[in-house]
Design a protein around this motif. Structure first.
Motif, short mmCIF file in Angstrom:
data_model
loop_
_atom_site.label_atom_id
_atom_site.label_comp_id
_atom_site.label_asym_id
_atom_site.label_seq_id
_atom_site.Cartn_x
_atom_site.Cartn_y
_atom_site.Cartn_z
N ASP A 235 -36.41 -81.66 2.33
CA ASP A 235 -36.15 -80.38 1.68
C ASP A 235 -37.26 -80.03 0.69
N GLU B 192 -28.42 -81.91 3.60
CA GLU B 192 -29.37 -80.82 3.87
C GLU B 192 -29.74 -80.79 5.36
N HIS C 68 -24.93 -73.38 -0.83
CA HIS C 68 -25.51 -73.57 -2.16
C HIS C 68 -24.92 -72.64 -3.21
N HIS D 273 -26.07 -83.32 -5.98
CA HIS D 273 -26.34 -82.00 -5.37
C HIS D 273 -25.89 -81.95 -3.89
N VAL E 144 -23.19 -79.51 -2.05
CA VAL E 144 -23.59 -78.68 -0.90
C VAL E 144 -22.64 -78.92 0.28
ZN LIG Z 1 -30.05 -78.21 -1.66
#
Ligand SMILES: [Zn+2]
Ligand SMILES: NC(=O)c1ccc[n+]([C@@H]2O[C@H](COP(=O)([O-])OP(=O)(O)OC[C@H]3O[C@@H](n4cnc5c(N)ncnc54)[C@H](O)[C@@H]3O)[C@@H](O)[C@H]2O)c1
Length: 365
Positions: free
Chosen positions: A137, A185, A248, A265, A269
């Motif tokens: 990412d 992700e 997000h 995080h 997500v």
């Molecule tokens: Zn992210």
């Protein structure tokens, strides 16, 4: 070794993936710095052998270098740390032909990239991501930043690195929970636009957790190629790049209200993407069966798919509407239409948002 070329409006560079990649890093840095020095910003949590491997590669290529080991903590991604790093460069006579090397996860990458983009008005920046999340990412897109007064990534710039060097072996020391966060992700990428990537990822989770270097190389390769294509098509986040925000906008509201910071995080997500999928399923724009497949994918990757009961739906909705990504006062939300396609909507009502959050808190269908 695999390579992906990233072409952005303000520069192009290669993401190199494979074992033994640090020799290539060292030779590229030696060309960039000429007779000057490289400044390595390294994460304190990295295994000593990994840092030595990078150091010996630089020594082998005759690159004079300084190393600064810092703690990767969101609390330290500040202007004060930025200033300290700039002062370190100044004290060690960094010049226009010096280079910054970020050796660590997204936190080290973001802060040292911001230093490189501004000191002294920009010097070459090399990224050596050591978490799955930073490989798949943060290594694409050139976003560098620090936080300010609780606002994440609010001071920063778009600055492309000169090169990215990802070694799958460096992931062996990473916590399983951090691997899961990177996978969040990757699964998101599959849902946005690549059903084959989604299926392949979900089908090979054991290989990734087991530290199979060939599979990890392929995972990073496929995901950076996917993100690079999107970033190449749209540098400014007005259209297709906004797709990357799937999960997000919900996720940021969750992270903001998670006062004890119990969730990472990627975990927020995961839950946020399920909330988006639930909203779409309730509207009838995503098949119910796809919602279940998405839930199983995240949960199979070791990610949470529900929030604890301590969260309150109306506070989450309020927080979500404060999100900086809301353009022209209308909240833009990315909703999946299938596993492999999404749409941008600005017509989600507060009641729909509340229902979606209620679903991930209580699991009520
Ligand atoms: Zn992210
Ligand atoms: N620039 C971008 O496009 C972009 C994209 C996504 C995320 N980010 C930023 O990245 C940050 C999150 O990145 P992250 O998930 O990599 O977090 P991180 O940098 O905090 O790393 C996660 C944890 O893993 C440890 N670690 C790193 N590499 C390790 C290794 N090889 N072995 C053992 N431990 C290791 C770190 O010390 C840290 O405790 C956030 O600040 C986020 O805003 C930026």
């Amino acid at each position: 070794m695999k390579k992906v070329r990233v072409t952005a409006w303000n520069g192009s560079y290669d993401i190199n993936i494979g074992d033994g990649i640090y020799k290539l890093l060292a030779s590229d840095v030696s060309v960039a710095v000429h007779n000057s020095s490289a400044f390595v910003v390294a994460d304190r949590n990295l295994p000593a052998e990994l840092v030595s491997e990078v150091r010996s590669a630089l020594e082998g290529a005759g690159v004079e270098h300084h190393i600064n080991t810092i703690s990767a903590s969101e609390k330290l991604k500040t202007l004060a740390s930025y200033e300290e790093l700039c002062a370190w460069l100044l004290e060690n006579d960094a010049e226009r032909t010096s280079a910054v090397i970020a050796l660590g996860g997204g936190i080290i990458g973001d802060i040292s990239g911001f230093v490189a983009s501004t000191f002294p008005r920009g010097i070459p920046f090399f990224q050596v991501p050591t978490t799955l999340l930073s490989m798949v990412d943060a290594s694409v897109g050139g976003k560098v930043a620090v936080n300010l007064r609780g606002a994440k990534n609010i001071v920063g710039s778009f600055y492309q690195p000169s090169g990215v060097y990802a070694s799958p072996q460096s992931l062996h020391s990473l916590d399983r929970r951090q691997v899961s966060c990177g996978l969040a992700e990757c699964i998101k990428h599959g849902i946005i636009g690549d059903r084959a990537l989604f299926d392949w990822t979900v089908g090979n989770l054991e290989k990734f957790f087991g530290g199979d270097d060939d599979y990890l190389t392929e995972l990073v390769y496929r995901n950076v190629a996917f993100k690079a294509k999107i970033v190449g098509e749209d540098a400014t986040e007005l259209s297709v790049r906004a797709w990357l925000n799937l999960g997000h906008t919900f996720g940021h509201a969750i992270e903001k209200l998670d006062v004890d910071k119990t969730l990472f995080h990627g975990e927020a997500v995961s839950i946020g993407t399920i909330a988006a999928a639930k909203l779409a399923a309730t509207r009838g724009t995503l098949p119910e069966a796809s919602l279940s497949i998405i839930e199983s994918a995240f949960s199979g990757a070791g990610l949470p798919i529900r929030l604890s009961a301590g969260f309150d739906t109306s506070s989450l909705v309020r927080e979500m509407k404060r999100d900086k990504k809301s353009a022209h006062k209308k909240l833009r939300i990315i909703l999946p239409r299938s596993i492999g396609s999404v749409e941008i909507r600005d017509d989600c009502s507060d009641a729909e948002l509340a229902d979606a959050f209620a679903y991930v808190i209580h699991g009520v269908r």
